[in-house]
Motif scaffolding. Structure first.
Motif, PDB file in Angstrom:
ATOM      1  N   CYS A   1       0.848  -1.188   0.000  1.00 17.75           N
ATOM      2  CA  CYS A   1       0.000   0.000   0.000  1.00 17.75           C
ATOM      3  C   CYS A   1       0.881   1.234   0.000  1.00 17.75           C
ATOM      4  CB  CYS A   1      -0.925  -0.001   1.217  1.00 17.75           C
ATOM      5  SG  CYS A   1      -2.026  -1.435   1.241  1.00 17.75           S
ATOM      6  N   SER A   2       1.227   1.707  -1.175  1.00 16.55           N
ATOM      7  CA  SER A   2       2.172   2.800  -1.319  1.00 16.55           C
ATOM      8  C   SER A   2       1.667   4.053  -0.637  1.00 16.55           C
ATOM      9  CB  SER A   2       2.389   3.108  -2.803  1.00 16.55           C
ATOM     10  OG  SER A   2       2.250   1.951  -3.573  1.00 16.55           O
TER      11      SER A   2
ATOM     12  N   LEU B   1      16.866   1.575   9.304  1.00 15.51           N
ATOM     13  CA  LEU B   1      16.272   0.421   9.983  1.00 15.51           C
ATOM     14  C   LEU B   1      16.473  -0.874   9.196  1.00 15.51           C
ATOM     15  CD1 LEU B   1      12.875   2.114  10.955  1.00 15.51           C
ATOM     16  CD2 LEU B   1      14.933   1.893  12.369  1.00 15.51           C
ATOM     17  N   LEU B   2      17.156  -0.786   8.065  1.00  9.82           N
ATOM     18  CA  LEU B   2      17.323  -1.928   7.167  1.00  9.82           C
ATOM     19  C   LEU B   2      18.804  -2.200   6.919  1.00  9.82           C
ATOM     20  CD1 LEU B   2      14.680  -0.713   4.573  1.00  9.82           C
ATOM     21  CD2 LEU B   2      14.447  -2.833   5.892  1.00  9.82           C
TER      22      LEU B   2
ATOM     23  N   ILE C   1       9.314  -9.436  -2.603  1.00  3.49           N
ATOM     24  CA  ILE C   1       9.478  -9.733  -1.182  1.00  3.49           C
ATOM     25  C   ILE C   1       9.531 -11.248  -1.038  1.00  3.49           C
ATOM     26  CG2 ILE C   1       8.465  -9.576   1.124  1.00  3.49           C
ATOM     27  CD1 ILE C   1       7.182  -6.967   0.314  1.00  3.49           C
ATOM     28  N   ASP C   2      10.649 -11.745  -0.516  1.00  2.11           N
ATOM     29  CA  ASP C   2      10.866 -13.186  -0.369  1.00  2.11           C
ATOM     30  C   ASP C   2      10.556 -13.943  -1.662  1.00  2.11           C
ATOM     31  OD1 ASP C   2      11.801 -13.007   2.187  1.00  2.11           O
ATOM     32  OD2 ASP C   2       9.926 -13.569   3.165  1.00  2.11           O
ATOM     33  N   GLY C   3      10.992 -13.370  -2.773  1.00  2.00           N
ATOM     34  CA  GLY C   3      10.867 -14.039  -4.061  1.00  2.00           C
ATOM     35  C   GLY C   3       9.544 -13.860  -4.773  1.00  2.00           C
TER      36      GLY C   3
ATOM     37  N   ASP D   1       7.580  -1.723   7.308  1.00  2.32           N
ATOM     38  CA  ASP D   1       6.264  -2.048   7.876  1.00  2.32           C
ATOM     39  C   ASP D   1       5.860  -3.486   7.561  1.00  2.32           C
ATOM     40  OD1 ASP D   1       6.136   0.525   8.816  1.00  2.32           O
ATOM     41  OD2 ASP D   1       4.830   1.265   7.217  1.00  2.32           O
ATOM     42  N   ALA D   2       6.372  -4.021   6.425  1.00  7.75           N
ATOM     43  CA  ALA D   2       6.043  -5.398   6.029  1.00  7.75           C
ATOM     44  C   ALA D   2       6.943  -6.430   6.702  1.00  7.75           C
ATOM     45  CB  ALA D   2       6.144  -5.536   4.512  1.00  7.75           C
ATOM     46  N   GLY D   3       7.868  -5.973   7.543  1.00  6.29           N
ATOM     47  CA  GLY D   3       8.734  -6.898   8.276  1.00  6.29           C
ATOM     48  C   GLY D   3      10.019  -7.268   7.580  1.00  6.29           C
TER      49      GLY D   3
END
Length: 480
Positions: free
Chosen positions: A6-7, A118-119, A158-160, A187-189
């Motif tokens: 959700c941009s 944070l990444l 995200i994760d492939g 936000d998506a972890g």
């Protein structure tokens, strides 16, 4: 499977005075107004946005100031002498900064809450292989139970799994989109981001305020010289990454890559074919099931990233046998003993790497279909023709993304590099060229369709049209 991002949710809010306090600028007008966002496109301006009136290659942002104000802009940012002439006419604050590009990078990061901090961010640059290395690295990290994202030419994963977003399709996103995407990923972890750092993205400060943990230099070849104004400018843009990243990884087989990191003030690690960060990998330990030496080199680059992140080679080498190439990178179809490969190779080096790999496994003819993109890189066109005619049994030259250029003129420039004209034919229509190549092929032959890879559209002066090399090849098999 696709993932929805959700941009723009949770966009930050700062007082203009707070946003500007750490940035060199001159302000005309009040600074106690709330800022919700920034954009250099007047069409994206809404209530509470700063409009960055940057001078572009084709248009000047000053021409759109009135439109931005009508849409609710809370301030105008400019970096040119025109500011003094505008002050008397402005009903909202006018901010004069040294460099609009750097300011929008800084402001976008601040408004998003500096999510890159944070990444763990790995930025990969190079003429060829950026997409492959980011995806291979993501796969290795996923196998180590790390939640990853890839941002690059083929989109956001995200994760492939490809994420559905409203962000533009660009190798390196503009900062107003990029930092908000990073916030979405936090936000998506997601904890680790593998990022393609294009030469244009680096040169235009899109990554200027991104906290980059590892910068990877893969190779330097011929591409985008004209867009940058020359070879040296292209090299200078790539080298920016050496000053931004906290740790560097470089291909020791590429002399220019070694030169780019030679004077680095941060730790530098190297990889080559069979060596990762100084550790030799014996042949019996290598089990990378990827076609072509260049793709195995890409795998070594990915292994080097994990080694720098602290993983032991003994633990990650067994994982490398499960690595798979991303879409449009030697993607294959087979029927009637014929193998068709679709690959993104669009530079002389990349095309040579792919053709060398396929020549080694081809028992029959090697038929190559390719073209060159329009509005850029005239110099590489004859070199592409020379490479294709040298390694292929037969060549069909066609359109790629001609953009505003006449495709016939592009093909004429490609033909200037052809050595053996007897094995070369021209078919301007790309669909017809693919059909023709597959019709020519017999059992044991290999067909390479190069240049567009994963792309689903073709850009011409008549417009943008749906086009997938892979889908057209599948159709062509049905009509054999």
């Amino acid at each position: 499977m696709s993932i929805q991002i959700c941009s723009g949710k949770g966009r930050g809010l700062l007082l203009l005075s707070e946003l500007l306090k750490d940035w060199p600028c001159q302000v005309f007008g009040g600074i106690h107004t709330e800022v919700k966002g920034v954009s250099e496109h007047s069409t994206r301006i809404s209530e509470g946005y700063l409009f960055i009136a940057r001078k572009g290659g084709k248009t000047d942002g000053i021409c759109y100031v009135e439109e931005a104000i009508e849409k609710g802009a809370c301030g105008i940012v400019i970096d040119r002498n025109a500011a003094m002439a505008m002050t008397d006419e402005m009903s909202i604050p006018l901010i004069v900064v040294p460099d609009c590009r750097k300011f929008i990078s800084y402001a976008s990061a601040r408004l998003a809450g500096n999510p890159s901090e944070l990444l763990t961010i790995v930025a990969v640059t190079g003429t060829n292989g950026k997409t492959t290395v980011t995806h291979l690295t993501s796969q290795l990290l996923q196998m180590a139970n790390v939640k990853t994202a890839v941002i690059g030419t083929t989109g956001v994963f995200i994760d492939g799994h490809q994420a559905v977003t409203s962000y533009p399709e660009m190798t390196t996103l503009p900062p107003e989109h990029f930092h908000q995407l990073l916030k979405d990923l936090v936000d998506a972890g997601v904890t680790h981001v593998l990022l393609e750092a294009s030469s244009m993205g680096l040169a235009t400060s899109r990554l200027a305020h991104c906290n980059i943990d590892i910068g990877v230099f893969l190779n330097i070849g011929i591409d985008h010289y004209e867009e940058h104004g020359g070879k040296q400018q292209y090299l200078d843009s790539k080298k920016i990454l050496a000053y931004q990243a906290k740790t560097l990884i470089a291909n020791s087989e590429d002399e220019i890559c070694k030169q780019m990191v030679a004077d680095a003030k941060v730790p530098v690690h190297y990889f080559d074919y069979g060596t990762v960060c100084g550790e030799q990998i014996n042949e019996e330990r290598i089990n990378i099931n990827l076609p072509g030496r260049h793709n195995r080199m890409n795998a070594f680059a990915a292994l080097a990233v994990l080694r720098v992140l602290g993983y032991e080679l003994a633990d990650i080498l067994p994982l490398s046998q499960s690595l798979q190439l991303p879409e449009g990178r030697l993607q294959s179809l087979q029927q009637d003993g014929i193998t068709v490969y679709v690959d993104y190779a669009h530079t002389p080096d990349a095309l040579e790497n792919v053709l060398q790999a396929l020549a080694g496994e081809c028992s029959g003819k090697l038929i190559t279909v390719f073209g060159c993109g329009g509005d850029r890189d005239h110099g590489k066109r004859p070199k592409m023709g020379e490479v294709a005619s040298t390694y292929s049994t037969e060549v069909i030259i066609t359109s790629d993304n001609p953009r505003s250029e006449n495709p016939t003129q592009i093909i004429e420039e490609v033909l200037q590099g052809i050595r053996m004209k007897e094995n070369v034919r021209v078919q301007v229509d790309r669909k017809s060229a693919i059909y023709e190549a597959i019709a020519l092929a017999k059992s044991g032959d290999v067909v390479l369709i190069a240049g567009k890879g994963h792309e689903k559209t073709q850009y011409t002066k008549e417009g943008v049209f749906p086009f997938s090399d892979y889908e057209v090849a599948a159709e062509a098999f049905q009509y054999r």
